[in-house]
Write a protein that holds these residues in place. Structure first.
Motif, PDB file in Angstrom:
ATOM      1  N   VAL A  13       0.847  -1.208   0.000  1.00  0.00           N
ATOM      2  CA  VAL A  13       0.000   0.000   0.000  1.00  0.00           C
ATOM      3  C   VAL A  13       0.874   1.247   0.000  1.00  0.00           C
ATOM      4  O   VAL A  13       0.562   2.227  -0.685  1.00  0.00           O
ATOM      5  N   GLY A  14       1.975   1.212   0.716  1.00  0.00           N
ATOM      6  CA  GLY A  14       2.895   2.350   0.713  1.00  0.00           C
ATOM      7  C   GLY A  14       3.462   2.614  -0.669  1.00  0.00           C
ATOM      8  O   GLY A  14       3.497   3.759  -1.133  1.00  0.00           O
ATOM      9  N   PHE A  15       3.889   1.552  -1.348  1.00  0.00           N
ATOM     10  CA  PHE A  15       4.387   1.716  -2.724  1.00  0.00           C
ATOM     11  C   PHE A  15       3.282   2.212  -3.656  1.00  0.00           C
ATOM     12  O   PHE A  15       3.515   3.013  -4.548  1.00  0.00           O
ATOM     13  N   TYR A  16       2.061   1.731  -3.457  1.00  0.00           N
ATOM     14  CA  TYR A  16       0.931   2.163  -4.277  1.00  0.00           C
ATOM     15  C   TYR A  16       0.702   3.666  -4.122  1.00  0.00           C
ATOM     16  O   TYR A  16       0.565   4.393  -5.104  1.00  0.00           O
ATOM     17  N   ILE A  17       0.679   4.125  -2.882  1.00  0.00           N
ATOM     18  CA  ILE A  17       0.446   5.550  -2.635  1.00  0.00           C
ATOM     19  C   ILE A  17       1.602   6.380  -3.184  1.00  0.00           C
ATOM     20  O   ILE A  17       1.392   7.420  -3.814  1.00  0.00           O
ATOM     21  N   LEU A  18       2.821   5.930  -2.969  1.00  0.00           N
ATOM     22  CA  LEU A  18       3.974   6.696  -3.439  1.00  0.00           C
ATOM     23  C   LEU A  18       4.123   6.664  -4.957  1.00  0.00           C
ATOM     24  O   LEU A  18       4.773   7.540  -5.532  1.00  0.00           O
ATOM     25  N   SER A  19       3.503   5.704  -5.615  1.00  0.00           N
ATOM     26  CA  SER A  19       3.647   5.620  -7.067  1.00  0.00           C
ATOM     27  C   SER A  19       2.855   6.679  -7.811  1.00  0.00           C
ATOM     28  O   SER A  19       3.096   6.912  -8.997  1.00  0.00           O
ATOM     29  N   ILE A  20       1.926   7.353  -7.147  1.00  0.00           N
ATOM     30  CA  ILE A  20       1.134   8.382  -7.830  1.00  0.00           C
ATOM     31  C   ILE A  20       2.014   9.567  -8.221  1.00  0.00           C
ATOM     32  O   ILE A  20       1.749  10.228  -9.224  1.00  0.00           O
ATOM     33  N   GLY A  21       3.075   9.822  -7.495  1.00  0.00           N
ATOM     34  CA  GLY A  21       3.960  10.942  -7.836  1.00  0.00           C
ATOM     35  C   GLY A  21       4.557  10.808  -9.226  1.00  0.00           C
ATOM     36  O   GLY A  21       4.316  11.654 -10.098  1.00  0.00           O
ATOM     37  N   PRO A  22       5.314   9.756  -9.492  1.00  0.00           N
ATOM     38  CA  PRO A  22       5.898   9.609 -10.826  1.00  0.00           C
ATOM     39  C   PRO A  22       4.861   9.321 -11.912  1.00  0.00           C
ATOM     40  O   PRO A  22       5.101   9.580 -13.080  1.00  0.00           O
ATOM     41  N   MET A  23       3.700   8.815 -11.528  1.00  0.00           N
ATOM     42  CA  MET A  23       2.679   8.464 -12.517  1.00  0.00           C
ATOM     43  C   MET A  23       1.631   9.559 -12.696  1.00  0.00           C
ATOM     44  O   MET A  23       0.642   9.366 -13.393  1.00  0.00           O
ATOM     45  N   TYR A  24       1.846  10.719 -12.105  1.00  0.00           N
ATOM     46  CA  TYR A  24       0.828  11.773 -12.123  1.00  0.00           C
ATOM     47  C   TYR A  24       0.413  12.156 -13.539  1.00  0.00           C
ATOM     48  O   TYR A  24      -0.775  12.228 -13.847  1.00  0.00           O
ATOM     49  N   TRP A  25       1.364  12.411 -14.417  1.00  0.00           N
ATOM     50  CA  TRP A  25       1.017  12.850 -15.775  1.00  0.00           C
ATOM     51  C   TRP A  25       0.309  11.738 -16.536  1.00  0.00           C
ATOM     52  O   TRP A  25      -0.590  12.017 -17.351  1.00  0.00           O
ATOM     53  N   GLN A  26       0.665  10.499 -16.286  1.00  0.00           N
ATOM     54  CA  GLN A  26      -0.036   9.384 -16.938  1.00  0.00           C
ATOM     55  C   GLN A  26      -1.477   9.310 -16.429  1.00  0.00           C
ATOM     56  O   GLN A  26      -2.406   9.030 -17.193  1.00  0.00           O
ATOM     57  N   TRP A  27      -1.652   9.566 -15.138  1.00  0.00           N
ATOM     58  CA  TRP A  27      -2.991   9.527 -14.551  1.00  0.00           C
ATOM     59  C   TRP A  27      -3.851  10.655 -15.097  1.00  0.00           C
ATOM     60  O   TRP A  27      -5.017  10.452 -15.431  1.00  0.00           O
ATOM     61  N   ILE A  28      -3.284  11.860 -15.195  1.00  0.00           N
ATOM     62  CA  ILE A  28      -4.024  12.990 -15.763  1.00  0.00           C
ATOM     63  C   ILE A  28      -4.405  12.691 -17.209  1.00  0.00           C
ATOM     64  O   ILE A  28      -5.532  12.953 -17.634  1.00  0.00           O
ATOM     65  N   ALA A  29      -3.480  12.136 -17.982  1.00  0.00           N
ATOM     66  CA  ALA A  29      -3.766  11.797 -19.374  1.00  0.00           C
ATOM     67  C   ALA A  29      -4.865  10.739 -19.451  1.00  0.00           C
ATOM     68  O   ALA A  29      -5.733  10.809 -20.325  1.00  0.00           O
ATOM     69  N   ALA A  30      -4.846   9.796 -18.548  1.00  0.00           N
ATOM     70  CA  ALA A  30      -5.872   8.749 -18.557  1.00  0.00           C
ATOM     71  C   ALA A  30      -7.223   9.301 -18.122  1.00  0.00           C
ATOM     72  O   ALA A  30      -8.268   8.872 -18.615  1.00  0.00           O
ATOM     73  N   LYS A  31      -7.199  10.252 -17.208  1.00  0.00           N
ATOM     74  CA  LYS A  31      -8.436  10.804 -16.661  1.00  0.00           C
ATOM     75  C   LYS A  31      -9.055  11.844 -17.590  1.00  0.00           C
ATOM     76  O   LYS A  31     -10.264  11.824 -17.845  1.00  0.00           O
ATOM     77  N   ASP A  32      -8.245  12.754 -18.128  1.00  0.00           N
ATOM     78  CA  ASP A  32      -8.766  13.894 -18.884  1.00  0.00           C
ATOM     79  C   ASP A  32      -8.625  13.757 -20.397  1.00  0.00           C
ATOM     80  O   ASP A  32      -9.368  14.385 -21.145  1.00  0.00           O
ATOM     81  N   VAL A  33      -7.664  13.007 -20.848  1.00  0.00           N
ATOM     82  CA  VAL A  33      -7.417  12.846 -22.275  1.00  0.00           C
ATOM     83  C   VAL A  33      -7.679  11.371 -22.606  1.00  0.00           C
ATOM     84  O   VAL A  33      -8.247  10.646 -21.813  1.00  0.00           O
ATOM     85  N   ASP A  34      -7.257  10.922 -23.745  1.00  0.00           N
ATOM     86  CA  ASP A  34      -7.421   9.517 -24.103  1.00  0.00           C
ATOM     87  C   ASP A  34      -6.190   8.709 -23.718  1.00  0.00           C
ATOM     88  O   ASP A  34      -5.461   8.219 -24.564  1.00  0.00           O
ATOM     89  N   GLY A  35      -5.968   8.560 -22.418  1.00  0.00           N
ATOM     90  CA  GLY A  35      -4.836   7.766 -21.960  1.00  0.00           C
ATOM     91  C   GLY A  35      -5.278   6.343 -21.664  1.00  0.00           C
ATOM     92  O   GLY A  35      -6.376   5.921 -22.010  1.00  0.00           O
ATOM     93  N   PHE A  36      -4.416   5.607 -20.995  1.00  0.00           N
ATOM     94  CA  PHE A  36      -4.735   4.238 -20.615  1.00  0.00           C
ATOM     95  C   PHE A  36      -5.813   4.240 -19.532  1.00  0.00           C
ATOM     96  O   PHE A  36      -5.629   4.806 -18.462  1.00  0.00           O
ATOM     97  N   HIS A  37      -6.913   3.588 -19.823  1.00  0.00           N
ATOM     98  CA  HIS A  37      -8.023   3.519 -18.872  1.00  0.00           C
ATOM     99  C   HIS A  37      -7.608   2.776 -17.604  1.00  0.00           C
ATOM    100  O   HIS A  37      -8.088   3.073 -16.506  1.00  0.00           O
ATOM    101  N   PHE A  38      -6.704   1.805 -17.745  1.00  0.00           N
ATOM    102  CA  PHE A  38      -6.236   1.025 -16.597  1.00  0.00           C
ATOM    103  C   PHE A  38      -5.614   1.921 -15.523  1.00  0.00           C
ATOM    104  O   PHE A  38      -5.819   1.711 -14.329  1.00  0.00           O
ATOM    105  N   ILE A  39      -4.863   2.937 -15.933  1.00  0.00           N
ATOM    106  CA  ILE A  39      -4.199   3.816 -14.966  1.00  0.00           C
ATOM    107  C   ILE A  39      -5.232   4.643 -14.204  1.00  0.00           C
ATOM    108  O   ILE A  39      -5.113   4.855 -13.003  1.00  0.00           O
TER     109      ILE A  39
END
Length: 102
Positions: free
Chosen positions: A46-72
């Motif tokens: 869970v600690g690694f999961y929470i800390l992984s949002i930092g480096p994955m932030y732009w991928q998450w934004i792209a998945a959320k707002d643009v046509d990124g990977f839905h899995f992220i």
């Protein structure tokens, strides 16, 4: 038949043997209960999961707002919902993500 000779070591008696036994006992690790080990592993994951949002932030934004990977988006949705419910977690996550945004 094979002739095997075993070398016998003389036993030490007295205070020296007590010290060696104590040192040997200190070096042996007691096994951890499986439930405790599982809880420790879950905390680390869970600690690694929470800390992984930092480096994955732009991928998450792209998945959320643009046509990124839905899995992220699905992967980080629970963290986003928790941050909406727990203001202290949201503040910490915002601070942490800002460390990764260039």
């Amino acid at each position: 038949m094979q002739n095997t000779e075993t070398e016998l070591k003389p036993s030490i008696s007295g205070p020296e043997s007590q010290t060696k036994d104590d040192q040997t006992a200190a070096k042996t690790k007691t096994p951890t209960h499986p439930l405790v080990a599982s809880i420790e592993q879950m905390i680390i994951i869970v600690g690694f999961y929470i800390l992984s949002i930092g480096p994955m932030y732009w991928q998450w934004i792209a998945a959320k707002d643009v046509d990124g990977f839905h899995f992220i988006e699905v992967l980080y949705r629970p963290l986003w919902v928790l941050a909406g419910e727990i203001p202290a977690l949201a503040d910490w996550l915002n601070w942490y993500v800002r460390l990764w945004i260039f």
